[in-house]
Write an enzyme that holds these catalytic residues in place. Structure first.
Site, PDB file in Angstrom:
ATOM      1  N   GLU A  41      22.321  97.685 -80.362  1.00 51.75           N
ATOM      2  CA  GLU A  41      21.010  98.382 -79.886  1.00 51.75           C
ATOM      3  C   GLU A  41      21.619  99.301 -78.458  1.00 51.75           C
ATOM      4  O   GLU A  41      22.192  98.797 -77.286  1.00 51.75           O
ATOM      5  CB  GLU A  41      20.231  97.162 -79.395  1.00 51.75           C
ATOM      6  CG  GLU A  41      19.093  97.709 -78.895  1.00 51.75           C
ATOM      7  CD  GLU A  41      18.138  96.353 -77.710  1.00 51.75           C
ATOM      8  OE1 GLU A  41      18.140  95.192 -78.528  1.00 51.75           O
ATOM      9  OE2 GLU A  41      17.640  96.406 -76.661  1.00 51.75           O
ATOM     10  N   ARG A  45      18.144 103.226 -71.487  1.00 49.01           N
ATOM     11  CA  ARG A  45      18.454 102.982 -69.928  1.00 49.01           C
ATOM     12  C   ARG A  45      19.238 104.398 -69.027  1.00 49.01           C
ATOM     13  O   ARG A  45      19.016 104.031 -67.831  1.00 49.01           O
ATOM     14  CB  ARG A  45      19.042 102.469 -69.465  1.00 49.01           C
ATOM     15  CG  ARG A  45      18.140 100.860 -69.160  1.00 49.01           C
ATOM     16  CD  ARG A  45      18.716  99.360 -69.509  1.00 49.01           C
ATOM     17  NE  ARG A  45      18.478  98.424 -70.510  1.00 49.01           N
ATOM     18  CZ  ARG A  45      18.105  96.720 -70.588  1.00 49.01           C
ATOM     19  NH1 ARG A  45      19.095  96.885 -69.579  1.00 49.01           N
ATOM     20  NH2 ARG A  45      17.619  96.802 -71.741  1.00 49.01           N
ATOM     21  N   LYS A 129      10.899  90.830 -80.889  1.00 48.46           N
ATOM     22  CA  LYS A 129      11.887  90.583 -79.999  1.00 48.46           C
ATOM     23  C   LYS A 129      11.258  89.946 -78.488  1.00 48.46           C
ATOM     24  O   LYS A 129       9.858  90.142 -78.299  1.00 48.46           O
ATOM     25  CB  LYS A 129      12.373  91.990 -78.832  1.00 48.46           C
ATOM     26  CG  LYS A 129      13.162  91.835 -77.730  1.00 48.46           C
ATOM     27  CD  LYS A 129      13.645  93.384 -77.294  1.00 48.46           C
ATOM     28  CE  LYS A 129      14.424  92.900 -75.691  1.00 48.46           C
ATOM     29  NZ  LYS A 129      15.108  93.662 -75.977  1.00 48.46           N
TER      30      LYS A 129
HETATM   31  C1  3PG Z   1      17.214  93.656 -73.230  1.00 44.12           C
HETATM   32  O1  3PG Z   1      17.250  94.715 -73.144  1.00 44.12           O
HETATM   33  O2  3PG Z   1      17.204  93.124 -74.354  1.00 44.12           O
HETATM   34  C2  3PG Z   1      18.187  92.919 -71.625  1.00 44.12           C
HETATM   35  O3  3PG Z   1      17.816  93.434 -70.629  1.00 44.12           O
HETATM   36  C3  3PG Z   1      19.181  92.148 -72.413  1.00 44.12           C
HETATM   37  O4  3PG Z   1      19.014  91.288 -71.162  1.00 44.12           O
HETATM   38  P1  3PG Z   1      20.400  90.838 -70.431  1.00 44.12           P
HETATM   39  O5  3PG Z   1      21.080  91.506 -69.852  1.00 44.12           O
HETATM   40  O6  3PG Z   1      20.221  89.823 -69.942  1.00 44.12           O
HETATM   41  O7  3PG Z   1      21.653  90.056 -71.791  1.00 44.12           O
END
Ligand code: 3PG
Length: 214
Positions: A41, A45, A129
């Site tokens: 994924e 960002r 999700k």
């Molecule tokens: C996402 O977008 O799935 C999260 O930002 C991932 O979360 P994590 O950084 O706590 O693993």
């Protein structure tokens, strides 16, 4: 398989990637794939999220690359245009639901509540999700969702790492677990692809050992 359930079923874990440097995209994807993690994924960002998806799609055929942090319909369309095999969103918007309903690229929409889950189901999305997982009730919330919604599957993400992954893997509706812990910023900055592969292998081994005991 091109459906979201089929894609997530091929993922021991789903690394959530925030790629800062486009030149890192291909070696990073190769490092993860050689560690046994094919489903990636790539979040939107960073400014290079979309070109990184295109580069991986083109150069790493064993990777199944999708877009994450897709927050509106325009992002969805751009992600599809870039070659995303799937799209992940942190939450639901009307625009995303409408756009994704007419697309051949599967959407894995983010939900944190029962009402959001029901809204996703209204549009035919039943592989979701769960985000932000730890802050939204964790594995206990997923177990509670399974009562009224036994046929919905999840990829929980947000606050998960090897320290707590077992809690989630133990929930029947969980197909896989996502997170950024597989690609720490320090390893990316050092371009230490061997260390990324080692982390990937450790995660894959952990998941397969856990699943074998179930
Ligand atoms: C996402 O977008 O799935 C999260 O930002 C991932 O979360 P994590 O950084 O706590 O693993």
């Amino acid at each position: 398989m091109n459906d979201s359930r089929g894609i997530l079923s091929q993922a021991p874990v789903v690394p959530v990637l925030a790629i800062e440097n486009l030149d890192d995209a291909i070696p990073l994807a190769e490092a993860l794939v050689s560690g046994g993690i094919p489903v990636l994924e790539v979040t939107l960002r960073t400014p290079v999220g979309l070109p990184a998806i295109s580069a991986i799609r083109e150069a790493v055929p064993d990777a199944i690359v999708g877009a994450g942090t897709v927050v509106n319909a325009a992002d969805f369309e751009a992600a599809v245009e870039a070659g995303s095999r799937f799209v992940v969103t942190p939450g639901l918007t009307q625009g995303i639901l409408d756009t994704a309903s007419g697309s051949e690229v599967p959407l894995i929409p983010g939900v944190a509540t029962v009402s959001e889950l029901m809204r996703a189901l209204d549009y035919g999305f039943d592989c979701l999700k769960f985000f932000p997982a730890e802050a939204s009730g964790g594995a206990a919330a997923l177990r509670a969702f399974a009562g009224p919604f036994p046929n919905v599957n999840f990829c929980p993400t947000g606050g998960i790492g090897l320290h707590n992954i077992d809690e989630y893997l133990g929930v029947k509706s969980v197909l896989t677990v996502g997170g950024s812990w597989l690609t720490p910023g320090s390893l990316l900055a050092a371009q230490d692809w061997d260390a990324v592969t080692a982390l990937a292998r450790a995660a894959v081994e952990h998941v397969s050992t856990f699943r074998a005991k179930q």
